[in-house]
Design a protein around this motif. Structure first.
Motif, mmCIF file in Angstrom:
data_model
loop_
_atom_site.group_PDB
_atom_site.id
_atom_site.type_symbol
_atom_site.label_atom_id
_atom_site.label_comp_id
_atom_site.label_asym_id
_atom_site.label_seq_id
_atom_site.Cartn_x
_atom_site.Cartn_y
_atom_site.Cartn_z
ATOM 1 N N ALA A 1 -5.048 20.316 7.698
ATOM 2 C CA ALA A 1 -4.968 19.421 6.536
ATOM 3 C C ALA A 1 -6.042 18.353 6.693
ATOM 4 N N ARG A 2 -6.328 17.614 5.593
ATOM 5 C CA ARG A 2 -7.357 16.574 5.669
ATOM 6 C C ARG A 2 -6.956 15.361 4.831
ATOM 7 N N LEU A 3 -7.476 14.216 5.206
ATOM 8 C CA LEU A 3 -7.199 12.974 4.494
ATOM 9 C C LEU A 3 -8.166 12.822 3.324
ATOM 10 N N VAL A 4 -7.606 12.509 2.153
ATOM 11 C CA VAL A 4 -8.406 12.233 0.958
ATOM 12 C C VAL A 4 -8.224 10.753 0.616
ATOM 13 N N VAL A 5 -9.270 9.964 0.763
ATOM 14 C CA VAL A 5 -9.197 8.514 0.573
ATOM 15 C C VAL A 5 -9.470 8.149 -0.884
ATOM 16 N N ARG A 6 -8.543 7.376 -1.467
ATOM 17 C CA ARG A 6 -8.739 6.889 -2.833
ATOM 18 C C ARG A 6 -8.581 5.362 -2.841
ATOM 19 N N ARG A 7 -7.604 4.822 -3.641
ATOM 20 C CA ARG A 7 -7.567 3.365 -3.741
ATOM 21 C C ARG A 7 -6.168 2.764 -3.648
ATOM 22 N N SER A 8 -5.186 3.514 -3.165
ATOM 23 C CA SER A 8 -3.819 3.004 -3.155
ATOM 24 C C SER A 8 -3.450 2.229 -1.899
ATOM 25 N N CYS A 9 -4.400 2.116 -0.978
ATOM 26 C CA CYS A 9 -4.120 1.396 0.271
ATOM 27 C C CYS A 9 -4.952 0.117 0.399
ATOM 28 N N GLY A 10 -5.630 -0.281 -0.680
ATOM 29 C CA GLY A 10 -6.453 -1.479 -0.638
ATOM 30 C C GLY A 10 -7.920 -1.194 -0.459
ATOM 31 N N GLU A 11 -8.320 0.068 -0.642
ATOM 32 C CA GLU A 11 -9.729 0.429 -0.546
ATOM 33 C C GLU A 11 -10.490 -0.206 -1.723
ATOM 34 N N THR A 12 -11.704 -0.582 -1.476
ATOM 35 C CA THR A 12 -12.521 -1.152 -2.544
ATOM 36 C C THR A 12 -13.338 -0.084 -3.244
ATOM 37 N N ALA A 13 -13.412 1.111 -2.680
ATOM 38 C CA ALA A 13 -14.137 2.231 -3.276
ATOM 39 C C ALA A 13 -13.476 3.505 -2.797
ATOM 40 N N GLU A 14 -13.949 4.628 -3.271
ATOM 41 C CA GLU A 14 -13.420 5.919 -2.861
ATOM 42 C C GLU A 14 -14.478 6.666 -2.062
ATOM 43 N N PRO A 15 -14.518 6.489 -0.737
ATOM 44 C CA PRO A 15 -15.513 7.191 0.072
ATOM 45 C C PRO A 15 -15.256 8.682 0.069
ATOM 46 N N ALA A 16 -16.270 9.417 0.515
ATOM 47 C CA ALA A 16 -16.171 10.880 0.524
ATOM 48 C C ALA A 16 -15.102 11.367 1.482
ATOM 49 N N GLY A 17 -14.785 10.612 2.494
ATOM 50 C CA GLY A 17 -13.791 11.043 3.470
ATOM 51 C C GLY A 17 -13.296 9.866 4.267
ATOM 52 N N ALA B 1 0.842 -1.196 0.000
ATOM 53 C CA ALA B 1 0.000 0.000 0.000
ATOM 54 C C ALA B 1 0.878 1.247 0.000
ATOM 55 N N LEU B 2 0.319 2.339 -0.517
ATOM 56 C CA LEU B 2 1.060 3.596 -0.594
ATOM 57 C C LEU B 2 0.133 4.761 -0.291
ATOM 58 N N ALA B 3 0.594 5.666 0.583
ATOM 59 C CA ALA B 3 -0.130 6.905 0.878
ATOM 60 C C ALA B 3 0.874 8.045 0.902
ATOM 61 N N ALA B 4 0.383 9.264 0.743
ATOM 62 C CA ALA B 4 1.289 10.402 0.635
ATOM 63 C C ALA B 4 0.791 11.590 1.438
ATOM 64 N N PRO C 1 -5.428 5.531 -8.097
ATOM 65 C CA PRO C 1 -5.378 6.881 -7.510
ATOM 66 C C PRO C 1 -4.843 6.814 -6.077
ATOM 67 N N VAL C 2 -4.021 7.786 -5.718
ATOM 68 C CA VAL C 2 -3.286 7.727 -4.453
ATOM 69 C C VAL C 2 -4.057 8.380 -3.313
ATOM 70 N N THR C 3 -4.182 7.652 -2.219
ATOM 71 C CA THR C 3 -4.715 8.201 -0.978
ATOM 72 C C THR C 3 -3.694 9.193 -0.415
ATOM 73 N N ALA C 4 -4.140 10.382 -0.064
ATOM 74 C CA ALA C 4 -3.177 11.422 0.312
ATOM 75 C C ALA C 4 -3.762 12.388 1.332
ATOM 76 N N ILE C 5 -2.869 13.080 2.018
ATOM 77 C CA ILE C 5 -3.247 14.153 2.936
ATOM 78 C C ILE C 5 -3.121 15.468 2.173
#
Length: 357
Positions: free
Chosen positions: A319-335, A268-271, A284-288
């Motif tokens: 700052a805020r966390l933006v959840v996408r799919r680079s950490c094993g998420e099955t969908a991209e929730p709003a937050g 998994a990768l986050a930034a 798409p990368v999950t990022a702060i």
């Protein structure tokens, strides 16, 4: 090109009256002011900025020294600084330090020689004697994004600690237990703060951050690739990597792909520092995300306050966390979906505040 004498002749007033109109002096009558402004418009007259600066001891120019112009975060920051400065009647000269203290000093020296009215700086290290001398000499200055502890200069920055806690909660919920970090330079406040926040958040979940899972980067892509290659060479590689900067995250992504591995299937990768590109990577990368535009605008307003003799306050945004799919998420929730720590609770972080240094 029209001169000030041409404007005076066209308006039927003296050169001194034209000068008073251009400098917004209140002693000019409304009729004379109207004739002068009409002549300025008709002739296309533009005042000589250099000559005006010699008379007023102001150039209406700000200096901005950023850490790396190739970093999309600083590119967006510079754009917002220029837009806000223009709206307030100032121009901006930009210097790119390229994460090098010697280049930072070079730009600061040149900007001071050009008689700028004030200086915005994102320090590349713990602070050079030149920068510290300028601050102590009373040069209007504001630190943006990064800062130098103990220097009496307003700081405009984002507090990412709560977002880092949200990220760790997110990783834990997804089942990641062996996590690593690609850290920024320890000499920078952002570099040290993000490591400390990540380590503290992991401790809330009973997770450690061993030395082999802490790689030293420099906020540039090549270091992200190098550190990630080291992680992948471990007998038991981490199952998640947090890059404390967007360029290092892109370098990490390159390293994973060069090994024939996939994100997030193999790691998994986050930034930290979200960028527009992250929605176009696969995955798409999950990022702060930091409020970059707001930071740039707030920094300019604080600097102009100092230049014009008003009190300038430090500004801290969240700052805020933006959840996408680079950490094993099955969908991209709003937050983010933070979960309570299973053990080792710690006191909550203090709220984000505006303070006067």
């Amino acid at each position: 090109m029209a001169s000030i004498k041409d404007v005076a002749a066209a308006a039927g007033v003296s050169v001194a009256t034209v000068s008073r109109v251009l400098n917004a002096h209140p002693s000019v009558s409304a009729d004379a002011r109207g004739r002068v402004l009409a002549a300025v418009e008709a002739l296309g007259y533009r005042p000589n900025a250099v000559a005006r600066s010699l008379r007023t001891d102001q150039t209406h120019t700000l200096g901005l020294v950023i850490s790396d112009v190739l970093n999309p975060y600083f590119t967006e920051l510079a754009r917002s600084v220029e837009e806000e400065a223009r709206a307030l009647g100032y121009s901006v000269i930009i210097g790119n330090a390229d994460e090098r203290p010697d280049l930072q000093d070079h730009h600061i020296r040149n900007l001071l020689d050009r008689r700028i009215d004030g200086l915005l700086v994102s320090p590349t290290d713990g602070g050079s004697p030149l920068m510290l001398d300028a601050a102590r000499a009373g040069t209007p200055m504001v630190f943006v994004d990064r800062w130098i502890p103990g220097v009496d200069v307003p700081v405009v920055r984002a507090d990412g600690r709560a977002a880092v806690r949200d990220l760790v909660a997110h990783l834990y919920r997804l089942g990641h237990r062996r996590v690593a970090i690609i850290a920024g330079p320890a000499a920078t406040t952002t570099g040290s703060e993000r490591v400390e926040a990540f380590r503290a958040a992991l401790a809330e979940y009973g997770l450690s951050l061993p030395d082999v899972h802490t790689g030293q980067g420099d906020f540039q892509a090549a270091s992200g690739r190098r550190v990630t290659e080291g992680f992948l060479d471990l007998p038991e590689p981490p199952d998640a990597v947090f890059a404390a900067d967007n360029l290092m995250a892109l370098g990490a992504l390159d390293a994973v792909r060069a090994r024939g591995l996939r994100v997030p299937d193999d790691i998994a990768l986050a930034a930290f520092d979200d960028i527009p590109w992250f929605v176009h990577t696969d995955p798409p990368v999950t990022a702060i995300a930091q409020p970059t535009g707001e930071l740039g605008r707030a920094a300019v307003r604080a600097l102009v306050d100092r230049i014009e003799g008003r009190t300038a306050a430090s500004v801290t945004l969240a700052a805020r966390l933006v959840v996408r799919r680079s950490c094993g998420e099955t969908a991209e929730p709003a937050g983010p979906r933070p979960v309570p720590a299973p053990a080792f609770p710690t006191p909550p972080l203090p709220p984000v505040q505006r303070s006067t240094p």
